[in-house]
Design a protein around this motif. Structure first.
Motif, mmCIF file in Angstrom:
data_model
loop_
_atom_site.group_PDB
_atom_site.id
_atom_site.type_symbol
_atom_site.label_atom_id
_atom_site.label_comp_id
_atom_site.label_asym_id
_atom_site.label_seq_id
_atom_site.Cartn_x
_atom_site.Cartn_y
_atom_site.Cartn_z
ATOM 1 N N SER A 158 -12.162 -2.625 3.944
ATOM 2 C CA SER A 158 -12.971 -1.753 3.092
ATOM 3 C C SER A 158 -12.065 -0.734 2.405
ATOM 4 C CB SER A 158 -14.007 -1.017 3.941
ATOM 5 O OG SER A 158 -13.355 -0.122 4.836
ATOM 6 N N ASP A 159 -12.648 0.026 1.471
ATOM 7 C CA ASP A 159 -11.872 1.066 0.798
ATOM 8 C C ASP A 159 -11.365 2.092 1.794
ATOM 9 O OD1 ASP A 159 -12.394 -0.242 -1.506
ATOM 10 O OD2 ASP A 159 -13.509 1.375 -2.485
ATOM 11 N N ASP A 160 -12.196 2.500 2.742
ATOM 12 C CA ASP A 160 -11.774 3.491 3.730
ATOM 13 C C ASP A 160 -10.620 2.961 4.562
ATOM 14 O OD1 ASP A 160 -13.637 5.300 2.864
ATOM 15 O OD2 ASP A 160 -15.144 4.779 4.382
ATOM 16 N N GLU A 161 -10.675 1.685 4.931
ATOM 17 C CA GLU A 161 -9.584 1.104 5.729
ATOM 18 C C GLU A 161 -8.302 1.002 4.910
ATOM 19 O OE1 GLU A 161 -11.930 -1.828 8.850
ATOM 20 O OE2 GLU A 161 -11.842 -2.403 6.719
ATOM 21 N N LEU A 162 -8.438 0.693 3.631
ATOM 22 C CA LEU A 162 -7.255 0.626 2.780
ATOM 23 C C LEU A 162 -6.645 2.017 2.574
ATOM 24 C CD1 LEU A 162 -8.432 -1.938 0.086
ATOM 25 C CD2 LEU A 162 -6.604 -2.276 1.756
ATOM 26 N N ILE A 163 -7.503 3.025 2.438
ATOM 27 C CA ILE A 163 -7.005 4.396 2.284
ATOM 28 C C ILE A 163 -6.244 4.833 3.525
ATOM 29 C CG2 ILE A 163 -7.751 6.806 2.108
ATOM 30 C CD1 ILE A 163 -9.998 5.806 0.236
ATOM 31 N N THR A 164 -6.762 4.470 4.682
ATOM 32 C CA THR A 164 -6.061 4.807 5.935
ATOM 33 C C THR A 164 -4.729 4.070 6.033
ATOM 34 O OG1 THR A 164 -8.172 5.177 7.061
ATOM 35 C CG2 THR A 164 -6.236 4.770 8.450
ATOM 36 N N ALA A 165 -4.742 2.780 5.690
ATOM 37 C CA ALA A 165 -3.527 1.972 5.793
ATOM 38 C C ALA A 165 -2.469 2.403 4.780
ATOM 39 C CB ALA A 165 -3.868 0.505 5.590
ATOM 40 N N ALA A 166 -2.893 3.011 3.671
ATOM 41 C CA ALA A 166 -1.952 3.397 2.623
ATOM 42 C C ALA A 166 -0.920 4.393 3.116
ATOM 43 C CB ALA A 166 -2.712 3.977 1.429
ATOM 44 N N THR A 167 -1.261 5.159 4.130
ATOM 45 C CA THR A 167 -0.318 6.141 4.670
ATOM 46 C C THR A 167 0.931 5.449 5.193
ATOM 47 O OG1 THR A 167 -2.164 7.579 5.265
ATOM 48 C CG2 THR A 167 -0.042 8.008 6.327
ATOM 49 N N GLU A 194 -5.399 9.916 -5.945
ATOM 50 C CA GLU A 194 -5.773 8.944 -6.972
ATOM 51 C C GLU A 194 -6.314 7.644 -6.390
ATOM 52 O OE1 GLU A 194 -2.174 8.247 -9.054
ATOM 53 O OE2 GLU A 194 -1.954 10.293 -9.806
ATOM 54 N N LEU A 195 -6.168 7.452 -5.080
ATOM 55 C CA LEU A 195 -6.398 6.129 -4.509
ATOM 56 C C LEU A 195 -7.856 5.692 -4.554
ATOM 57 C CD1 LEU A 195 -5.232 3.672 -3.167
ATOM 58 C CD2 LEU A 195 -5.338 4.839 -0.951
ATOM 59 N N ALA A 196 -8.792 6.560 -4.217
ATOM 60 C CA ALA A 196 -10.205 6.162 -4.137
ATOM 61 C C ALA A 196 -10.712 5.649 -5.487
ATOM 62 C CB ALA A 196 -11.053 7.325 -3.651
ATOM 63 N N ASP A 197 -10.445 6.385 -6.565
ATOM 64 C CA ASP A 197 -10.897 5.956 -7.890
ATOM 65 C C ASP A 197 -10.204 4.663 -8.313
ATOM 66 O OD1 ASP A 197 -12.610 8.088 -8.080
ATOM 67 O OD2 ASP A 197 -11.272 9.309 -9.320
ATOM 68 N N ALA A 198 -8.923 4.545 -8.007
ATOM 69 C CA ALA A 198 -8.185 3.338 -8.381
ATOM 70 C C ALA A 198 -8.709 2.110 -7.650
ATOM 71 C CB ALA A 198 -6.692 3.525 -8.100
#
Length: 713
Positions: A158-167, A194-198
């Motif tokens: 999901s987006d939330d999981e990708l945002i966490t993994a981006a770190t 910028e990540l969520a909108d992208a």
């Protein structure tokens, strides 16, 4: 080396399930091989060049109304498996060549071909399955020792999981749709905010384009070079590579100029990257032509990382053909028919250098927005070392339904310097009147010092663009355009009646009155050109021309013998030879091509009605207030409507998103107020069409309870 083995006819009839320049290129090899060819076409392509080149052409069902360009919902066009297989059955085609794009990497289509007893000219379903998904392919080749870029490539996140993994991936990073290719949906993210909108944008684009919104994240390699390796394999286990191509000159992840070989790689690195590409192909028992793409660090050119494998012919395959002498389409046909690959790795030699430039229907002066129109005049270059893969033809209508690439101009030279010089000359000799193209931009790009020196990376174009100065219209060109219109007035005079009042020489009872031509040089700038004098057929001699508020000077126009569209204009001691046509429509836009610069300029003749409407709008609008109308800067399809009629909007607020030819453009409010929108998602728009209007917010009604009455006395 050039393959000189016997050329059998592996198939009697082959259907080409594609359009444009790639369909024309495949048809050329089919004809040379003596194979009967079948083309398919949509209603938008009824007059296309590939339809004329094929032995047989079959019309596909009309596009679904409102279908997004290239989307999976286009059930009636080139994405219709049932329609294409029906065309194959109707014409007796034994095999289907999918070209690139559309169904070329579609596993379901390959399976449908097998079920129908038709050969799919491409790899196996297994190879398409593994390599058609960026996440799966990256994880797969890593187990075979192919180096990969650090990142997150797990399906279903999901987006939330990708945002966490981006770190853990680190910034800057790149978002890539797992399905599809061509840079569609890719987003560069420099910082966490910028990540969520992208991610939201990438998912929407990926779902619309590929029917799959699965995303992956990759570490962004600084100043990378995009280098790909061409492989060729048969179904008997033989795999070779045909060297590499440098594809680093990209804009918005779309390749613009490609060359072979890369000026970066040494012979030792070339051998290693070639073997890595072959290993990736062997890992899926690949057969046919394919391309393995790598990122190579500019700072460490001996390090390379697998990005993806394209299980099809590439747009830029001509440069490989020119330096190896191998016809890749011919080998695709032979391998698909079960033949053994007779070329060994030792037989492959790279001779000279080849460079390709993609000619697009786009307007660099307006931010590379797509353009459309009708090809009024066409000259394609020729000469030693020049190859043109083109879909262009006089009278061809260029719309916004499909990818904007019109042609590829390719040059071969004994070395890179000669190839660059030949390509520049070939582009200067390319004349396409009626459709705005990027030819001038390509020449400016080739002239960049970094390009000439081979110091390339994928960010070079974006860094170079601010310094590029596109040719603008000058007084001799304005004079040429007005004089051409003036010459046409002589030809049209009989239709207006006889007598001196109908002449185009400005005759009056009193002093002669100049004929005026209002020419728009941009969306906001217009120049008035006055001409006093009588045209004489195709020539205009001894006229007095006045441009704007400038001085009145003598000028003349004469046709150039042997060149149907060329004229010579003399203005203030300056002589210019230009190719020029007048678009046959009310107002008659003038299109000029300046040969020595390879520049095409369109001047819009503004009608009296348009001049009057603009002047009334200017006079009635309060000083300093912008126009309340929001216009589409390009023809295309509305893919999203972000507000509703009656909503209050602020200046700069997002209203609609329009897509055309693989490009999204966001339209925003010009001013604050109440918006009125009559379009909805899926609707088609034309260039400069009003898509929204904003009315001033009404003044609030006075509250009677708060009204202060005067003193009764």
């Amino acid at each position: 080396m050039t393959d000189t083995s016997p050329q059998p006819r592996p198939f009697r009839t082959v259907l080409v399930a594609n359009r444009g320049e790639i369909a024309c290129r495949i048809l050329r090899t089919l004809r040379a091989s003596g194979i009967r060819s079948v083309a398919v076409y949509s209603d938008a392509d009824r007059g296309a060049r590939h339809v004329q080149l094929a032995d047989v052409a079959v019309r596909l069902a009309p596009r679904a109304a409102g279908a997004a360009t290239g989307a999976a919902t286009d059930a009636g066009g080139y994405l219709s498996m049932a329609a294409i297989l029906a065309a194959a059955a109707q014409t007796g085609a034994e095999a289907i060549h999918p070209g690139y794009g559309f169904l070329s990497e579609n596993r379901g289509f390959a399976e449908a071909c097998a079920d129908a007893g038709v050969v799919f000219i491409g790899p196996s379903v297994h190879a398409l399955t593994v390599m058609g998904d960026k996440i799966r392919s990256k994880n797969h080749v890593a187990t075979f020792g192919v180096p990969v870029i650090p990142g997150v490539s797990e399906p279903g996140l999901s987006d939330d999981e990708l945002i966490t993994a981006a770190t853990d991936v680190g910034y800057p990073l790149l978002i890539k749709p797992s399905a599809g290719g061509g840079g569609k949906g890719m987003q560069v993210v420099d910082e966490p905010a910028e990540l969520a909108d992208a991610l939201a944008t990438a998912r929407r684009v990926a779902l619309a384009a590929f029917g799959d919104d699965t995303l992956l994240l990759e570490r962004l390699v600084p100043t990378p070079r995009h280098i790909e390796v061409q492989i060729l394999a048969d179904s008997h286990g033989h795999v070779i590579h045909l060297g590499e191509r440098e594809c680093s000159l990209q804009r918005r992840h779309q390749k613009v100029i490609e060359e072979a070989p890369s000026p970066l790689l040494t012979a030792e690195v070339r051998a290693r990257i070639g073997e890595a590409a072959c290993a990736a192909a062997r890992s899926v028992d690949y057969s046919g032509a394919g391309t393995v793409e790598f990122l190579v660090s500019n700072a460490a050119p001996d390090q390379f990382f697998f990005m993806e494998m394209n299980t099809r012919l590439q747009v830029e395959h001509p440069v490989t053909e020119l330096v190896t002498g191998v016809d890749l389409v011919d080998w695709q046909l032979r391998v698909a028919a079960g033949e053994h690959l007779t070329l060994a790795q030792a037989d492959v030699t790279l001779t000279g250098h080849a460079i390709e430039a993609r000619v697009y229907a786009e307007n660099p002066g307006r931010g590379f927005l797509p353009s459309e129109g009708t090809v009024r005049a066409l000259i394609e270059p020729a000469g030693p070392g020049i190859r043109v893969d083109s879909s262009l033809a006089p009278g061809l209508v260029i719309g916004s339904h499909y990818d904007p690439m019109l042609a590829k101009v390719v040059a071969w030279g004994a070395d890179r310097a000669e190839a660059l010089a030949r390509l520049d000359r070939a582009l200067a000799d390319t004349v396409v009147l009626g459709v705005q193209t990027n030819v001038e931009y390509l020449r400016l790009l080739l002239a960049e010092p970094e390009v000439q020196a081979g110091r390339l990376d994928t960010g070079l174009i974006e860094r170079s663009l601010p310094g590029m100065r596109f040719r603008t219209v000058d007084e001799p060109l304005l004079a040429a355009a007005a004089l051409v219109l003036h010459a046409r007035a002589r030809a049209e005079a009989p239709a207006r009646g006889a007598g001196p009042w109908a002449a185009a020489n400005g005759w009056r009872l009193g002093p002669d009155r100049p004929t005026q031509y209002s020419l728009a040089t941009s969306a906001t700038d217009t120049t008035l050109v006055s001409i006093l004098g009588e045209p004489g057929g195709a020539s205009v001699g001894a006229c007095v021309v006045r441009i704007g508020d400038g001085p009145a000077v003598e000028a003349s126009l004469t046709p150039v013998a042997g060149c149907p569209n060329a004229v010579s204009v003399e203005y203030r001691g300056i002589t210019r030879v230009v190719d020029v046509v007048v678009v046959p429509q009310p107002g008659g836009d003038v299109i000029l091509h300046l040969g020595e610069a390879g520049v095409t300029i369109t001047l819009v003749q503004r009608s009296r009605a348009r001049q009057l409407a603009d002047e009334l709008d200017r006079r009635t609008r309060p000083a300093g207030q912008v126009s309340p109308d929001v216009r589409s800067p390009m023809p295309g399809t509305v893919v999203a409507v972000h507000v509703a009629t009656g909503d209050r909007v602020e200046a700069g607020q997002l209203l609609l998103t329009v897509e055309a030819m693989k490009m999204e453009h966001k339209l925003t409010a010009t001013t604050a107020g109440i918006v009125r929108i009559t379009l909805q998602a899926g609707g088609l728009v034309t260039l400069d069409q009003v898509v929204a209007s904003i009315e001033p917010e009404p003044e609030p009604e006075p509250d009677p309870a708060r009204t202060v009455k005067g003193d009764p006395e």
